[in-house]
Every structure is written in C-alpha cells, then in structure tokens.
Design a protein around this motif. Structure first.
Motif, PDB file in Angstrom:
ATOM      1  N   GLN A 166      11.948   8.720  -0.568  1.00  0.00           N
ATOM      2  CA  GLN A 166      11.495   9.465   0.620  1.00  0.00           C
ATOM      3  C   GLN A 166      12.641  10.342   1.122  1.00  0.00           C
ATOM      4  O   GLN A 166      12.443  11.490   1.524  1.00  0.00           O
ATOM      5  N   HIS A 209      14.267   3.359   1.411  1.00  0.00           N
ATOM      6  CA  HIS A 209      13.218   4.130   0.727  1.00  0.00           C
ATOM      7  C   HIS A 209      13.884   5.418   0.220  1.00  0.00           C
ATOM      8  O   HIS A 209      13.659   6.502   0.747  1.00  0.00           O
ATOM      9  N   PRO A 222       7.705  10.896   7.563  1.00  0.00           N
ATOM     10  CA  PRO A 222       7.444  10.446   6.191  1.00  0.00           C
ATOM     11  C   PRO A 222       5.953  10.240   5.927  1.00  0.00           C
ATOM     12  O   PRO A 222       5.537  10.232   4.770  1.00  0.00           O
ATOM     13  N   LEU A 223       5.170  10.079   6.998  1.00  0.00           N
ATOM     14  CA  LEU A 223       3.738   9.802   6.913  1.00  0.00           C
ATOM     15  C   LEU A 223       3.520   8.440   6.224  1.00  0.00           C
ATOM     16  O   LEU A 223       4.372   8.038   5.450  1.00  0.00           O
ATOM     17  N   PRO A 224       2.441   7.722   6.453  1.00  0.00           N
ATOM     18  CA  PRO A 224       1.307   8.132   7.263  1.00  0.00           C
ATOM     19  C   PRO A 224       1.623   8.113   8.760  1.00  0.00           C
ATOM     20  O   PRO A 224       2.460   7.337   9.202  1.00  0.00           O
ATOM     21  N   ARG A 276       7.341  -0.635  -5.582  1.00  0.00           N
ATOM     22  CA  ARG A 276       7.393  -0.892  -4.134  1.00  0.00           C
ATOM     23  C   ARG A 276       7.045  -2.352  -3.924  1.00  0.00           C
ATOM     24  O   ARG A 276       6.122  -2.875  -4.544  1.00  0.00           O
ATOM     25  N   PRO A 330       0.810  -1.226   0.000  1.00  0.00           N
ATOM     26  CA  PRO A 330       0.000   0.000   0.000  1.00  0.00           C
ATOM     27  C   PRO A 330       0.844   1.278   0.000  1.00  0.00           C
ATOM     28  O   PRO A 330       1.973   1.300   0.499  1.00  0.00           O
ATOM     29  N   SER A 331       0.267   2.323  -0.574  1.00  0.00           N
ATOM     30  CA  SER A 331       0.939   3.629  -0.613  1.00  0.00           C
ATOM     31  C   SER A 331      -0.087   4.704  -0.946  1.00  0.00           C
ATOM     32  O   SER A 331      -1.011   4.462  -1.722  1.00  0.00           O
ATOM     33  N   THR A 332       0.084   5.866  -0.371  1.00  0.00           N
ATOM     34  CA  THR A 332      -0.668   7.050  -0.810  1.00  0.00           C
ATOM     35  C   THR A 332       0.311   8.039  -1.430  1.00  0.00           C
ATOM     36  O   THR A 332       0.262   8.340  -2.615  1.00  0.00           O
ATOM     37  N   ARG A 333       1.238   8.557  -0.618  1.00  0.00           N
ATOM     38  CA  ARG A 333       2.147   9.624  -1.071  1.00  0.00           C
ATOM     39  C   ARG A 333       3.084   9.201  -2.185  1.00  0.00           C
ATOM     40  O   ARG A 333       3.227   9.908  -3.190  1.00  0.00           O
ATOM     41  N   THR A 334       3.766   8.101  -1.991  1.00  0.00           N
ATOM     42  CA  THR A 334       4.832   7.767  -2.944  1.00  0.00           C
ATOM     43  C   THR A 334       4.247   7.518  -4.332  1.00  0.00           C
ATOM     44  O   THR A 334       4.700   8.087  -5.323  1.00  0.00           O
TER      45      THR A 334
HETATM   46  N1   CP Z   1       6.094   8.089   3.035  1.00  0.00           N
HETATM   47  C1   CP Z   1       5.520   7.091   2.336  1.00  0.00           C
HETATM   48  O1   CP Z   1       6.185   6.209   1.794  1.00  0.00           O
HETATM   49  O2   CP Z   1       4.155   7.158   2.293  1.00  0.00           O
HETATM   50  P1   CP Z   1       3.227   6.129   1.508  1.00  0.00           P
HETATM   51  O3   CP Z   1       3.378   4.791   2.175  1.00  0.00           O
HETATM   52  O4   CP Z   1       1.831   6.688   1.614  1.00  0.00           O
HETATM   53  O5   CP Z   1       3.720   6.066   0.095  1.00  0.00           O
END
Ligand code: CP
Length: 305
Positions: free
Chosen positions: A132, A129, A263-265, A101, A48-52
């Motif tokens: 990031q 990562h 780095p979030l989340p 990823r 899972p990922s949102t930002r990357t």
């Molecule tokens: N910082 C980061 O990798 O966020 P995601 O998991 O949402 O991609």
C-alpha cells in the motif's frame, strides 16, 4: 532471493527505481506485456481484500503471467488446521512468487522460513502494509512531483492502521518531511512507531485531535478508516467510528495543491461529495497500486526489461 515484508526492506534508491519502473509501465505498457510469460503469482488471502488482491492479480496478468490462489482462508486447508508454514511450503511448489495477507502480525515473516520463492506481505494484522505504501509513494510523486519537503497529516485510526505505520516509516527517510498525527486519544500512533522510527530519524511531528485546525498547513491528508475488525470492545468502536468525516466544507480551508489520500475501503470518513474535488486522489491511488505491484513483481522475480 528478496522478499518484501516491511517497506524498510527497500532503500530509498530502490523505492525510486520502483517508481521509475512504474512510470515507464504507465508510459509504455506494451513493452511489459509478456515480461512474466510462464510465471505464476499465488495470492493467499486469509483476510478480506478488494484492491490489494485484485490489483496484484491484474498486475500479473498485465505482465503476461498467470495467477492462482484463494481469497478466503476458510476455503483453504487452513480451515482444517494446516499451519501457515505448511501452506507456504506447498504453494511454493506451484508458484514463482507469493503475495499473502494474514490477520496475524508476523505471519509473512514465518512464511519466508519455509519457501523457495519471494514472499510479499500484502498486510499482516495491524502491523504493516508495504505494498500500500508503494501505491502511496507513486501517488504523492505523480500528484505533487516530490516526496520531500511535505507536511503530511495522518488522520483516523493511527493505532491499528497498518498503512499508516508503513507510510510513516517510508516517508521518515525523505528530507523536510513532517507529520501531523490526527487521532482520538485511544487511537494514537503506537509507541514503537514513535520510538523506533520517527525519533531516530529526527522527523518532526505533532499529535493533535482536531482535523479542522490541522487542515490549512497540510500538503497531504491521509485519511483512514476506523477499523471495526481490530477492536475487541465493540462499544469503543461505536463511540469512535465517526470521529472524523471529511466534507467539502472542511476542504475549503485546505491548500489548493493539497491532496487527499486514503488506502480505502472508506466507510464514513470521507463524504462522497468530496470525490469530485480534484484534490481527492484516492481512486487514482488505487490505480497506482497496480502499477507499483507490477514493478515490484518484476523486481522480485529479477526480470530485466
Ligand atoms: N488498501 C487495501 O488494502 O484495500 P483492500 O483491503 O481492499 O485490499
């Protein structure tokens, strides 16, 4: 052809070139709007990922290129048993560059052996990562105006935190950097990070338990999530998950110019009440990730502007 598997694949000079490129993109976005016209980025996310993922996709669109891919390996032929190598060899026929990823450490390295296009590691298990870290470097540069002579506190899950491992590797190359490693005993930085990165670079560091005691000396506080998905023992996760919670009360003892990155989340480790503090830089950091990924795509595709 270059790949980005580990942040150490780029020299300090190259990192500065990426930062300079990102700063120019911020200043003159129109100049870059068609630089990747006709190019395709594949985003292959087996985790899972949102930002990357979304910042990679936004980055390619803002460069005038196109995007294809999947956000869940279970919707790809990996679910039928296809190997990473075969997936990459096939996707290399459709795309000019691949960001991937994967939960297995080293999967992007395997991918480089069967591809004719650049591979970007967008996070491999608990290993590293690097993109990031690109976001982190631009954030520190923009917020504090330098990457050297900094005391950096890393707090939370330093064992499984791939963003932490990559950031330590990158920052160990800048003069006058020292680390305060803040974690429970069970989540300390892995031995290889100390023995193969920090010790050879001669970087000063201390390992401590208390965030409160470390706070006043920090220039950067890098908070991290305790990652449920990395624990094999859920009882241990439940015991450790709230080890650190950054609150406005704790921020009172920090320097006025200190910056909080993450780095979030986030889950619980930064109270939402901290978000209004001007020193909270984590949402600006997420935006910086898009600019650095734009700069990275241009570099790996060897596009000159
Ligand atoms: N910082 C980061 O990798 O966020 P995601 O998991 O949402 O991609």
């Amino acid at each position: 052809m270059r790949h980005l598997l580990d942040i150490m694949d780029f020299s300090v000079v190259e990192l500065q070139e990426l930062i300079d490129c990102a700063m120019d993109i911020i200043a003159q976005p129109k100049k870059y709007a068609e630089t990747c016209h006709g190019k395709k980025l594949a985003t292959l996310f087996f985790e899972p990922s949102t930002r990357t993922r979304l910042s990679f996709e936004a980055a390619m669109y803002e460069l005038g290129g196109n995007v294809l891919g999947f956000s869940d390996g279970s919707n790809s032929s990996a679910a039928k048993g296809e190997s990473v190598s075969d997936t990459i060899e096939v996707v290399s026929c459709y795309a000019d560059i691949i960001a991937m990823r994967h939960p297995k450490e080293g999967a992007p390295l395997v991918a480089t052996r069967r591809t004719g296009v650049p591979i970007i590691n967008a996070g491999d298990g608990g290993h590293c990562h690097p993109t990031q870290t690109l976001a982190d470097l631009l954030t520190i540069h923009r917020e504090l105006g330098r990457l050297d002579h900094l005391t950096i506190g890393l707090c939370g899950d330093l064992k499984f935190g791939r963003t932490v491992h990559s950031l330590i590797a990158a920052m160990s190359r800048y003069e006058g950097v020292r680390f305060v490693l803040i974690s429970p005993e069970e989540l300390r930085v892995p031995g290889y990070v100390i023995n193969e990165i920090m010790e050879p670079a001669g970087v000063p560091y201390v390992e401590v338990r208390s965030l409160e005691e470390a706070m006043p000396e920090l220039d950067v506080l890098y908070m991290t999530r305790i990652q449920r998905e990395r624990f094999t023992n859920q009882e241990e996760y439940m015991r450790l998950k709230d080890s650190y919670v950054l609150t406005p009360e704790k921020m009172k003892t920090a320097k006025q110019e200190m910056r909080v990155l993450h780095p979030l989340p986030r889950v619980n480790e930064i109270s939402v009440a901290v978000d209004d503090d001007p020193r909270a830089a984590y949402f600006r950091q997420a935006l910086n990730g898009k600019y650095m990924r734009m700069a990275l795509i241009l570099k790996l595709l060897e596009v000159t502007v």
